[in-house]
Write a protein that holds these residues in place. Structure first.
Motif, PDB file in Angstrom:
ATOM      1  N   UNK A  98       1.134  13.400   0.451  1.00 43.96           N
ATOM      2  CA  UNK A  98       2.132  12.699   1.264  1.00 43.96           C
ATOM      3  C   UNK A  98       3.000  13.765   1.921  1.00 43.96           C
ATOM      4  N   UNK A  99       2.858  13.914   3.230  1.00 46.06           N
ATOM      5  CA  UNK A  99       3.568  14.970   3.955  1.00 46.06           C
ATOM      6  C   UNK A  99       5.000  14.560   4.310  1.00 46.06           C
TER       7      UNK A  99
ATOM      8  N   UNK B 212      -2.119  13.145   4.351  1.00 43.29           N
ATOM      9  CA  UNK B 212      -3.283  13.952   4.718  1.00 43.29           C
ATOM     10  C   UNK B 212      -4.304  13.879   3.596  1.00 43.29           C
ATOM     11  N   UNK B 213      -5.522  13.519   3.958  1.00 41.02           N
ATOM     12  CA  UNK B 213      -6.591  13.467   2.966  1.00 41.02           C
ATOM     13  C   UNK B 213      -7.483  14.694   3.094  1.00 41.02           C
ATOM     14  N   UNK B 214      -7.935  15.204   1.940  1.00 39.57           N
ATOM     15  CA  UNK B 214      -8.860  16.338   1.911  1.00 39.57           C
ATOM     16  C   UNK B 214      -9.845  16.118   0.780  1.00 39.57           C
ATOM     17  N   UNK B 215     -10.745  17.080   0.592  1.00 38.36           N
ATOM     18  CA  UNK B 215     -11.706  16.970  -0.500  1.00 38.36           C
ATOM     19  C   UNK B 215     -11.023  16.987  -1.853  1.00 38.36           C
TER      20      UNK B 215
ATOM     21  N   UNK C 201       0.844  -1.205   0.000  1.00 40.51           N
ATOM     22  CA  UNK C 201       0.000   0.000   0.000  1.00 40.51           C
ATOM     23  C   UNK C 201       0.874   1.247   0.000  1.00 40.51           C
ATOM     24  N   UNK C 202       1.908   1.262   0.826  1.00 38.66           N
ATOM     25  CA  UNK C 202       2.804   2.420   0.887  1.00 38.66           C
ATOM     26  C   UNK C 202       3.489   2.642  -0.460  1.00 38.66           C
ATOM     27  N   UNK C 203       3.940   1.557  -1.088  1.00 39.57           N
ATOM     28  CA  UNK C 203       4.594   1.672  -2.393  1.00 39.57           C
ATOM     29  C   UNK C 203       3.620   2.177  -3.453  1.00 39.57           C
ATOM     30  N   UNK C 204       2.385   1.724  -3.380  1.00 42.17           N
ATOM     31  CA  UNK C 204       1.386   2.146  -4.361  1.00 42.17           C
ATOM     32  C   UNK C 204       1.071   3.630  -4.214  1.00 42.17           C
ATOM     33  N   UNK C 205       1.008   4.131  -2.982  1.00 45.53           N
ATOM     34  CA  UNK C 205       0.760   5.564  -2.775  1.00 45.53           C
ATOM     35  C   UNK C 205       1.884   6.394  -3.388  1.00 45.53           C
ATOM     36  N   UNK C 206       3.120   5.977  -3.183  1.00 46.10           N
ATOM     37  CA  UNK C 206       4.240   6.712  -3.777  1.00 46.10           C
ATOM     38  C   UNK C 206       4.212   6.634  -5.297  1.00 46.10           C
ATOM     39  N   UNK C 207       3.792   5.492  -5.837  1.00 47.32           N
ATOM     40  CA  UNK C 207       3.717   5.350  -7.300  1.00 47.32           C
ATOM     41  C   UNK C 207       2.678   6.290  -7.889  1.00 47.32           C
ATOM     42  N   UNK C 208       1.563   6.475  -7.182  1.00 46.05           N
ATOM     43  CA  UNK C 208       0.464   7.298  -7.692  1.00 46.05           C
ATOM     44  C   UNK C 208       0.739   8.796  -7.556  1.00 46.05           C
ATOM     45  N   UNK C 209       1.622   9.173  -6.649  1.00 42.12           N
ATOM     46  CA  UNK C 209       1.831  10.593  -6.347  1.00 42.12           C
ATOM     47  C   UNK C 209       2.581  11.306  -7.467  1.00 42.12           C
ATOM     48  N   UNK C 210       2.295  12.594  -7.617  1.00 46.62           N
ATOM     49  CA  UNK C 210       3.010  13.395  -8.608  1.00 46.62           C
ATOM     50  C   UNK C 210       4.305  13.936  -8.007  1.00 46.62           C
TER      51      UNK C 210
ATOM     52  N   UNK D  83       4.927  16.640  -6.637  1.00 44.58           N
ATOM     53  CA  UNK D  83       4.701  17.357  -5.378  1.00 44.58           C
ATOM     54  C   UNK D  83       4.128  16.454  -4.300  1.00 44.58           C
ATOM     55  N   UNK D  84       4.152  15.144  -4.572  1.00 45.33           N
ATOM     56  CA  UNK D  84       3.642  14.140  -3.627  1.00 45.33           C
ATOM     57  C   UNK D  84       2.152  14.323  -3.343  1.00 45.33           C
ATOM     58  N   UNK D  85       1.432  14.652  -4.393  1.00 45.30           N
ATOM     59  CA  UNK D  85      -0.024  14.770  -4.285  1.00 45.30           C
ATOM     60  C   UNK D  85      -0.692  13.750  -5.195  1.00 45.30           C
TER      61      UNK D  85
END
Length: 224
Positions: A213-214, A205-208, A157-166, A168-170
């Motif tokens: 990724x902080x 941090x999740x928002x609308x 899951x952690x690796x997938x989040x980093x893969x999806x991020x741009x 700027x880590x968003x």
């Protein structure tokens, strides 16, 4: 198999083809008439397991999940293809080994596999670009397989989040928990707990608007 033609301008198609095959725009313009731009809505089935496969698909936007029914009746995701990847038949028609399902809105370029094979045979630069693209895709597939074999479920899951991020880590929009779970080959509950734990620790941090990724370094250190 169903899909609707997408309103992609010819110049956009040529630019996409040149990027996909790493070739000159003039060569991409020769290939463009053989390609059709199509799009599919979320959860649309591009093809079913056992269907005849006569096309090669180039993903421009979105993700296509490759799924089968497991022996227990549960859906199992074998792989997924994102922007810049190929799937389907090549160099000859074949049979789909699994269902191909759109995740989110999916935009693709589609070409008959026999036409692409003929173009690659007659255009060495196109063939070389196709070989480079498929080599990169094989590397990516092996990385994904290695992650599934060697990493824990939260680590995937952690690796997938980093893969999806741009850069700027968003991640915009925020990834759906179900999609995260499927891409990491784990249960939805496991993915939900992993993301919630990251939020509690202030790592994401999740928002609308999406997910940020902080603490990317901390997140990388948690991939094991």
């Amino acid at each position: 198999m169903s899909g609707r033609s997408k309103g992609m301008h010819r110049d956009e198609r040529i630019t996409a083809i040149a990027a996909m095959f790493d070739c000159a725009p003039a060569l991409a313009a020769q290939v463009e008439p053989s390609m059709q731009a199509v799009s599919f809505a979320h959860k649309a089935v591009l093809a079913h397991q056992g269907d005849s496969s006569e096309h090669c698909w180039l993903v421009i936007g979105g993700t296509v999940h490759i799924q089968v029914n497991g022996i227990d009746g549960q859906r199992v995701q074998l792989a997924y293809h994102g922007p810049g990847e190929f799937f389907g038949a090549y160099p000859e028609p074949a049979t789909h080994r699994a269902d191909m399902v759109a995740h989110g809105a999916v935009d693709l370029l589609r070409i008959r596999c026999t036409e692409l094979a003929a173009l690659a045979h007659s255009q060495p630069a196109l063939a070389a670009g196709l070989a480079r693209r498929l080599a990169r895709q094989l590397d990516l597939s092996l990385d994904r397989m290695a992650a599934q074999t060697t990493l824990s479920a939260p680590g995937r899951i952690h690796a997938e989040l980093l893969r999806l991020a741009d850069a700027d880590y968003r991640i915009v929009p925020a990834p759906q928990i179900t999609a995260l779970a499927l891409n990491a080959n784990t249960a939805r509950e496991t993915a939900s707990r992993a993301v919630s734990a990251l939020e509690r620790r202030g790592i994401v941090e999740r928002s609308e608007r999406g997910l940020t990724i902080l603490a990317p370094r901390m997140l990388r250190d948690m991939i094991y």
